[in-house]
Design an enzyme around this catalytic site. Structure first.
Site, PDB file in Angstrom:
ATOM      1  N   TYR A  62       0.822  -1.222   0.000  1.00 53.40           N
ATOM      2  CA  TYR A  62       0.000   0.000   0.000  1.00 53.40           C
ATOM      3  C   TYR A  62       0.853   1.268   0.000  1.00 53.40           C
ATOM      4  CZ  TYR A  62      -4.290  -2.549   0.069  1.00 53.40           C
ATOM      5  OH  TYR A  62      -5.318  -3.366  -0.310  1.00 53.40           O
ATOM      6  N   ASN A  96     -13.008   3.380  -5.100  1.00 46.01           N
ATOM      7  CA  ASN A  96     -11.575   3.647  -5.245  1.00 46.01           C
ATOM      8  C   ASN A  96     -10.995   4.176  -3.944  1.00 46.01           C
ATOM      9  OD1 ASN A  96     -11.959   2.908  -7.884  1.00 46.01           O
ATOM     10  ND2 ASN A  96     -12.132   5.024  -8.622  1.00 46.01           N
ATOM     11  N   HIS A 113     -14.388   1.771   0.289  1.00 52.44           N
ATOM     12  CA  HIS A 113     -13.291   0.832   0.553  1.00 52.44           C
ATOM     13  C   HIS A 113     -12.095   1.500   1.201  1.00 52.44           C
ATOM     14  CE1 HIS A 113     -15.072  -1.954  -2.785  1.00 52.44           C
ATOM     15  NE2 HIS A 113     -15.768  -1.975  -1.660  1.00 52.44           N
ATOM     16  N   GLY A 179     -16.867   2.984 -14.663  1.00 53.43           N
ATOM     17  CA  GLY A 179     -15.602   2.270 -14.491  1.00 53.43           C
ATOM     18  C   GLY A 179     -15.589   1.218 -13.414  1.00 53.43           C
ATOM     19  N   SER A 181     -16.541  -3.045 -12.669  1.00 54.82           N
ATOM     20  CA  SER A 181     -16.977  -4.343 -13.215  1.00 54.82           C
ATOM     21  C   SER A 181     -18.187  -4.854 -12.439  1.00 54.82           C
ATOM     22  CB  SER A 181     -15.824  -5.344 -13.082  1.00 54.82           C
ATOM     23  OG  SER A 181     -15.490  -5.500 -11.697  1.00 54.82           O
TER      24      SER A 181
HETATM   25  N1  APR Z   1     -13.075   3.895 -19.000  1.00 56.18           N
HETATM   26  C1  APR Z   1     -14.182   3.293 -18.500  1.00 56.18           C
HETATM   27  N2  APR Z   1     -14.169   2.071 -17.913  1.00 56.18           N
HETATM   28  C2  APR Z   1     -12.964   1.452 -17.824  1.00 56.18           C
HETATM   29  C3  APR Z   1     -11.760   2.021 -18.307  1.00 56.18           C
HETATM   30  C4  APR Z   1     -11.864   3.299 -18.917  1.00 56.18           C
HETATM   31  N3  APR Z   1     -10.780   3.925 -19.408  1.00 56.18           N
HETATM   32  N4  APR Z   1     -10.744   1.145 -18.059  1.00 56.18           N
HETATM   33  C5  APR Z   1     -11.287   0.073 -17.456  1.00 56.18           C
HETATM   34  N5  APR Z   1     -12.616   0.252 -17.314  1.00 56.18           N
HETATM   35  C6  APR Z   1     -13.599  -0.643 -16.704  1.00 56.18           C
HETATM   36  C7  APR Z   1     -13.324  -2.121 -16.942  1.00 56.18           C
HETATM   37  O1  APR Z   1     -14.006  -2.518 -18.138  1.00 56.18           O
HETATM   38  C8  APR Z   1     -13.980  -2.735 -15.705  1.00 56.18           C
HETATM   39  O2  APR Z   1     -15.353  -2.977 -15.928  1.00 56.18           O
HETATM   40  O3  APR Z   1     -13.472  -0.454 -15.302  1.00 56.18           O
HETATM   41  C9  APR Z   1     -13.838  -1.654 -14.634  1.00 56.18           C
HETATM   42  C10 APR Z   1     -12.754  -1.957 -13.615  1.00 56.18           C
HETATM   43  O4  APR Z   1     -13.189  -3.090 -12.895  1.00 56.18           O
HETATM   44  P1  APR Z   1     -12.334  -3.564 -11.626  1.00 56.18           P
HETATM   45  O5  APR Z   1     -10.893  -3.574 -11.973  1.00 56.18           O
HETATM   46  O6  APR Z   1     -12.995  -4.831 -11.125  1.00 56.18           O
HETATM   47  O7  APR Z   1     -12.530  -2.411 -10.577  1.00 56.18           O
HETATM   48  P2  APR Z   1     -13.726  -2.192  -9.600  1.00 56.18           P
HETATM   49  O8  APR Z   1     -15.031  -2.559 -10.233  1.00 56.18           O
HETATM   50  O9  APR Z   1     -13.596  -0.832  -9.052  1.00 56.18           O
HETATM   51  O10 APR Z   1     -13.365  -3.239  -8.429  1.00 56.18           O
HETATM   52  C11 APR Z   1     -14.133  -3.138  -7.263  1.00 56.18           C
HETATM   53  O11 APR Z   1     -12.607  -4.659  -6.209  1.00 56.18           O
HETATM   54  O12 APR Z   1     -10.451  -4.489  -6.794  1.00 56.18           O
HETATM   55  C12 APR Z   1     -11.283  -4.546  -5.700  1.00 56.18           C
HETATM   56  O13 APR Z   1     -11.612  -3.328  -3.690  1.00 56.18           O
HETATM   57  C13 APR Z   1     -11.185  -3.236  -5.018  1.00 56.18           C
HETATM   58  O14 APR Z   1     -12.633  -1.322  -5.089  1.00 56.18           O
HETATM   59  C14 APR Z   1     -12.153  -2.423  -5.840  1.00 56.18           C
HETATM   60  C15 APR Z   1     -13.270  -3.413  -6.071  1.00 56.18           C
END
Ligand code: APR
Length: 241
Positions: A62, A96, A113, A179, A181
């Site tokens: 971290y 984030n 988070h 942004g 998943s």
């Molecule tokens: N513009 C828009 N969307 C984007 C871009 C972009 N430039 N780049 C990536 N993405 C999308 C991907 O398609 C994906 O759907 O952002 C998403 C990222 O997904 P994750 O990496 O799973 O992130 P997140 O959904 O925030 O994860 C949730 O999981 O990683 C742990 O605790 C952590 O807060 C995080 C949580």
């Protein structure tokens, strides 16, 4: 008996953001790194067991992410969301741990988070210290003499402010998810609280399942988010996308 829902506030938008909004600021997303962060499995560096087994590795992991975030700059999507505050009541609910929304000018940001810019006591979650981009080392203790840890919600722990986040979404005339998943619970399920008559949009590059009632707008955050924010600011109201 279900409590009557608060009325929708026509001026209120909730932006629900994930790692994808910070991707174009150079911060790796979890999904795009195939579930590895700096080549470490998540359970080793971002879980409560990982912390107990090897606190030094977790602190180093971290410390590096905190430096990466401090060296990143807010992108056009963060800035467009901050701009909405000129006309609307904006609440950013983010998964984030970077502070790019705040540095872009958003004044009401809820971190489900945790925050990289904070340390906390490892025995009292309410004992929190602002540390900016400083590192946390083994041996640094809180006021109760316990080892300091990042103020990050590890896998296996309960996210912060879930109830407050739910109440904001229930009142929102517009929910813009960007942004994410939407695979990590319970954060992702918050979107189910969005009202039937609210304008609901999901901006992302790829997602397994679009939440009911949300319009998927597939594309980059820095292209689509400024476009929709500008449209809403010009119209003075939220429209479906
Ligand atoms: N513009 C828009 N969307 C984007 C871009 C972009 N430039 N780049 C990536 N993405 C999308 C991907 O398609 C994906 O759907 O952002 C998403 C990222 O997904 P994750 O990496 O799973 O992130 P997140 O959904 O925030 O994860 C949730 O999981 O990683 C742990 O605790 C952590 O807060 C995080 C949580």
């Amino acid at each position: 008996m279900e409590m009557p829902k608060a009325p929708i506030n026509p001026q209120k938008i909730v932006v629900f953001s994930g790692a994808g909004i910070s991707a174009e600021s150079g911060l790796k997303t979890f999904r795009d790194s195939n579930g590895l962060w700096e080549n470490y499995p998540v359970e080793v560096v971002a879980s409560i067991n990982g912390w107990r087994n090897n606190p030094e590795l977790v602190l180093d992991f971290y410390n590096q992410r905190r430096l990466d975030a401090a060296n990143a700059t807010p992108n056009k999507a963060h800035l467009a969301i901050a701009e909405l505050e000129k006309k609307f009541d904006v609440v950013v609910i983010t998964q984030n741990v970077d502070d790019l929304h705040e540095r872009a000018g958003s004044s009401n940001v809820i971190h489900l988070h945790g925050n990289l810019t904070q340390a906390r006591s490892s025995i009292d979650p309410g004992l929190i210290y602002d540390i900016g981009s400083a590192a946390i080392h083994i041996g640094q203790t809180c006021g109760l003499k316990s080892q300091l840890r990042p103020n990050i919600v590890f896998f296996g722990e309960i996210p912060y402010f879930l109830n407050e986040a739910k109440n904001h979404i229930i009142e929102a005339a517009c929910v813009l998810a960007v942004g994410s998943s939407l695979v990590v619970e319970p954060a992702a399920s918050l979107l189910k609280k969005a009202r039937f008559h609210a304008a609901k949009t999901l901006v992302t590059l790829d997602v397994d399942k679009v939440p009911f009632g949300f319009k998927l707008q597939r594309g980059k955050a820095t292209e689509l988010v400024p476009y929709f924010c500008q449209r809403w600011l010009s119209a003075g109201k939220f429209t479906n996308t």
